[in-house]
Design a protein around this motif. Sequence first.
Motif, PDB file in Angstrom:
ATOM      1  N   TYR A   1      62.149  54.102  -5.935  1.00  0.00           N
ATOM      2  CA  TYR A   1      60.860  54.477  -6.523  1.00  0.00           C
ATOM      3  C   TYR A   1      59.889  53.292  -6.586  1.00  0.00           C
ATOM      4  O   TYR A   1      58.678  53.475  -6.458  1.00  0.00           O
ATOM      5  CB  TYR A   1      61.043  55.093  -7.922  1.00  0.00           C
ATOM      6  CG  TYR A   1      59.701  55.493  -8.443  1.00  0.00           C
ATOM      7  CD1 TYR A   1      58.997  56.519  -7.831  1.00  0.00           C
ATOM      8  CD2 TYR A   1      59.077  54.786  -9.465  1.00  0.00           C
ATOM      9  CE1 TYR A   1      57.712  56.849  -8.229  1.00  0.00           C
ATOM     10  CE2 TYR A   1      57.797  55.116  -9.866  1.00  0.00           C
ATOM     11  CZ  TYR A   1      57.122  56.144  -9.253  1.00  0.00           C
ATOM     12  OH  TYR A   1      55.845  56.459  -9.628  1.00  0.00           O
TER      13      TYR A   1
ATOM     14  N   HIS B   1      57.700  53.533  -3.685  1.00  0.00           N
ATOM     15  CA  HIS B   1      57.261  54.894  -3.333  1.00  0.00           C
ATOM     16  C   HIS B   1      55.783  54.923  -2.964  1.00  0.00           C
ATOM     17  O   HIS B   1      55.398  55.389  -1.882  1.00  0.00           O
ATOM     18  CB  HIS B   1      57.548  55.821  -4.528  1.00  0.00           C
ATOM     19  CG  HIS B   1      57.264  57.256  -4.292  1.00  0.00           C
ATOM     20  ND1 HIS B   1      56.350  57.956  -5.051  1.00  0.00           N
ATOM     21  CD2 HIS B   1      57.748  58.142  -3.382  1.00  0.00           C
ATOM     22  CE1 HIS B   1      56.309  59.211  -4.634  1.00  0.00           C
ATOM     23  NE2 HIS B   1      57.143  59.345  -3.630  1.00  0.00           N
TER      24      HIS B   1
ATOM     25  N   THR C   1      62.427  61.098  -3.371  1.00  0.00           N
ATOM     26  CA  THR C   1      62.377  59.968  -4.299  1.00  0.00           C
ATOM     27  C   THR C   1      62.502  60.408  -5.758  1.00  0.00           C
ATOM     28  O   THR C   1      61.878  61.378  -6.170  1.00  0.00           O
ATOM     29  CB  THR C   1      61.033  59.226  -4.128  1.00  0.00           C
ATOM     30  OG1 THR C   1      60.836  58.978  -2.743  1.00  0.00           O
ATOM     31  CG2 THR C   1      61.014  57.932  -4.899  1.00  0.00           C
ATOM     32  N   VAL C   2      63.301  59.673  -6.487  1.00  0.00           N
ATOM     33  CA  VAL C   2      63.471  59.939  -7.922  1.00  0.00           C
ATOM     34  C   VAL C   2      62.790  58.805  -8.695  1.00  0.00           C
ATOM     35  O   VAL C   2      63.091  57.632  -8.461  1.00  0.00           O
ATOM     36  CB  VAL C   2      64.973  60.012  -8.295  1.00  0.00           C
ATOM     37  CG1 VAL C   2      65.134  60.170  -9.798  1.00  0.00           C
ATOM     38  CG2 VAL C   2      65.644  61.152  -7.555  1.00  0.00           C
TER      39      VAL C   2
ATOM     40  N   PRO D   1      63.860  58.949 -17.084  1.00  0.00           N
ATOM     41  CA  PRO D   1      62.896  58.915 -15.979  1.00  0.00           C
ATOM     42  C   PRO D   1      61.755  57.943 -16.249  1.00  0.00           C
ATOM     43  O   PRO D   1      61.462  57.628 -17.397  1.00  0.00           O
ATOM     44  CB  PRO D   1      62.381  60.357 -15.931  1.00  0.00           C
ATOM     45  CG  PRO D   1      62.696  60.958 -17.248  1.00  0.00           C
ATOM     46  CD  PRO D   1      63.840  60.201 -17.840  1.00  0.00           C
TER      47      PRO D   1
ATOM     48  N   SER E   1      54.750  63.269 -11.713  1.00  0.00           N
ATOM     49  CA  SER E   1      56.036  63.272 -10.998  1.00  0.00           C
ATOM     50  C   SER E   1      55.843  62.565  -9.659  1.00  0.00           C
ATOM     51  O   SER E   1      54.700  62.384  -9.196  1.00  0.00           O
ATOM     52  CB  SER E   1      56.522  64.706 -10.751  1.00  0.00           C
ATOM     53  OG  SER E   1      55.666  65.349  -9.820  1.00  0.00           O
ATOM     54  N   ALA E   2      56.954  62.220  -9.030  1.00  0.00           N
ATOM     55  CA  ALA E   2      56.868  61.586  -7.702  1.00  0.00           C
ATOM     56  C   ALA E   2      56.249  62.559  -6.693  1.00  0.00           C
ATOM     57  O   ALA E   2      55.485  62.160  -5.814  1.00  0.00           O
ATOM     58  CB  ALA E   2      58.256  61.142  -7.245  1.00  0.00           C
TER      59      ALA E   2
ATOM     60  N   THR F   1      59.426  68.745  -2.441  1.00  0.00           N
ATOM     61  CA  THR F   1      60.407  67.844  -3.054  1.00  0.00           C
ATOM     62  C   THR F   1      61.754  68.579  -3.126  1.00  0.00           C
ATOM     63  O   THR F   1      61.787  69.787  -3.386  1.00  0.00           O
ATOM     64  CB  THR F   1      59.976  67.405  -4.472  1.00  0.00           C
ATOM     65  OG1 THR F   1      59.887  68.563  -5.314  1.00  0.00           O
ATOM     66  CG2 THR F   1      58.646  66.677  -4.445  1.00  0.00           C
TER      67      THR F   1
ATOM     68  N   GLN G   1      66.868  65.851  -5.064  1.00  0.00           N
ATOM     69  CA  GLN G   1      66.950  64.758  -6.063  1.00  0.00           C
ATOM     70  C   GLN G   1      68.258  64.811  -6.842  1.00  0.00           C
ATOM     71  O   GLN G   1      68.687  63.793  -7.391  1.00  0.00           O
ATOM     72  CB  GLN G   1      65.789  64.845  -7.070  1.00  0.00           C
ATOM     73  CG  GLN G   1      64.411  64.837  -6.469  1.00  0.00           C
ATOM     74  CD  GLN G   1      63.872  66.251  -6.346  1.00  0.00           C
ATOM     75  OE1 GLN G   1      64.617  67.194  -6.087  1.00  0.00           O
ATOM     76  NE2 GLN G   1      62.576  66.398  -6.506  1.00  0.00           N
TER      77      GLN G   1
ATOM     78  N   SER H   1      58.193  69.846 -10.048  1.00  0.00           N
ATOM     79  CA  SER H   1      59.106  68.854  -9.474  1.00  0.00           C
ATOM     80  C   SER H   1      59.618  67.871 -10.522  1.00  0.00           C
ATOM     81  O   SER H   1      60.721  67.337 -10.416  1.00  0.00           O
ATOM     82  CB  SER H   1      58.393  68.103  -8.344  1.00  0.00           C
ATOM     83  OG  SER H   1      59.243  67.156  -7.782  1.00  0.00           O
TER      84      SER H   1
ATOM     85  N   GLU I   1      63.277  65.993 -10.792  1.00  0.00           N
ATOM     86  CA  GLU I   1      63.289  64.527 -10.762  1.00  0.00           C
ATOM     87  C   GLU I   1      63.918  63.958 -12.038  1.00  0.00           C
ATOM     88  O   GLU I   1      64.790  63.091 -11.987  1.00  0.00           O
ATOM     89  CB  GLU I   1      61.854  64.002 -10.581  1.00  0.00           C
ATOM     90  CG  GLU I   1      61.252  64.380  -9.227  1.00  0.00           C
ATOM     91  CD  GLU I   1      59.783  63.976  -9.100  1.00  0.00           C
ATOM     92  OE1 GLU I   1      59.353  63.046  -9.788  1.00  0.00           O
ATOM     93  OE2 GLU I   1      59.065  64.613  -8.299  1.00  0.00           O
TER      94      GLU I   1
ATOM     95  N   THR J   1      67.705  64.206 -12.636  1.00  0.00           N
ATOM     96  CA  THR J   1      68.573  63.193 -12.019  1.00  0.00           C
ATOM     97  C   THR J   1      68.995  62.145 -13.050  1.00  0.00           C
ATOM     98  O   THR J   1      70.148  61.707 -13.059  1.00  0.00           O
ATOM     99  CB  THR J   1      67.865  62.527 -10.818  1.00  0.00           C
ATOM    100  OG1 THR J   1      67.495  63.549  -9.913  1.00  0.00           O
ATOM    101  CG2 THR J   1      68.776  61.538 -10.113  1.00  0.00           C
TER     102      THR J   1
END
Length: 225
Positions: A83, A86, A106-107, A117, A124-125, A141, A144, A194, A198, A201
Amino acid sequence: MIKENLTDNKIAIIGGTGKEGKGLAIGWLNAGFEVIIGSRMLEKANSAVHEIQLILDKELKLSGMVNDDAARKADIIVITVPYSVHRDTLVMLKPLVAGKLVIDVTVPIMPPKVTVPNLPPEGSAGLEARAVLGEEVEVVTAFQNISYEKLMRNEVTDCDVLVCGSSKNARNIGIQLVEAMGFTAWDAGPLENSVVAEALTSVLIGINIRHGVTSAGIKITGVKQ
Ligand SMILES: NC(=O)c1ccc[n+]([C@@H]2O[C@H](COP(=O)([O-])OP(=O)(O)OC[C@H]3O[C@@H](n4cnc5c(N)ncnc54)[C@H](OP(=O)(O)O)[C@@H]3O)[C@@H](O)[C@H]2O)c1
């Protein structure tokens, strides 16, 4: 433009020399896709290609390139970078991906604090990717919550994949790409959702740590398919 016959589309994996990237490459190669491993260094990309060739031990449509060449050549661009890089990766990709589909794996976590997170200002990513790449690029996305070990061991039955995307059509393509590997994929709605996959994770990493395992995952229940 994504070709109608999905396996006619070339997949580039940016940061594909990493753990998750190689795992995804193996899944898509087994499904009959042509895969390009992207790296900052051509030698590193070629070494990952060699490693994958030894694992699969069959004729493959597989090559290694530097990231920007890989993005130029491919129809579907998959991002598997830490990340911390990213946004820089998205900026590098922006002029190369107009009209293509970007799958962001990507997380948003920042080691060493991996059990919570680290969400970007966009939320979010996935939303960050859309904000940087612009409206002309479809963003999906996915994956993850799938550890690279699961991909390497082809453990496709004990974890589902939530697929978010900038349009229904993009999500449908994302779902087909996930299902091609054998996973159960769920349409998890627009990119605004998303954040759930994310952030999940971080929860799964915490569960891994507390239970001494490496590949905790999720399964959607209560739906007949
Ligand atoms: N590992 C998992 O099980 C897993 C599961 C789900 C999601 N993810 C997510 O997938 C992404 C990749 O995870 P990973 O475990 O594969 O990571 P990784 O192995 O640490 O890194 C992946 C690749 O990113 C590239 N990279 C590293 N630093 C960079 C930099 N400063 N600038 C540009 N590229 C750089 C490297 O490629 P080159 O050196 O070849 O350029 C590296 O091989 C992360 O966002 C992670 O959260 C991982």
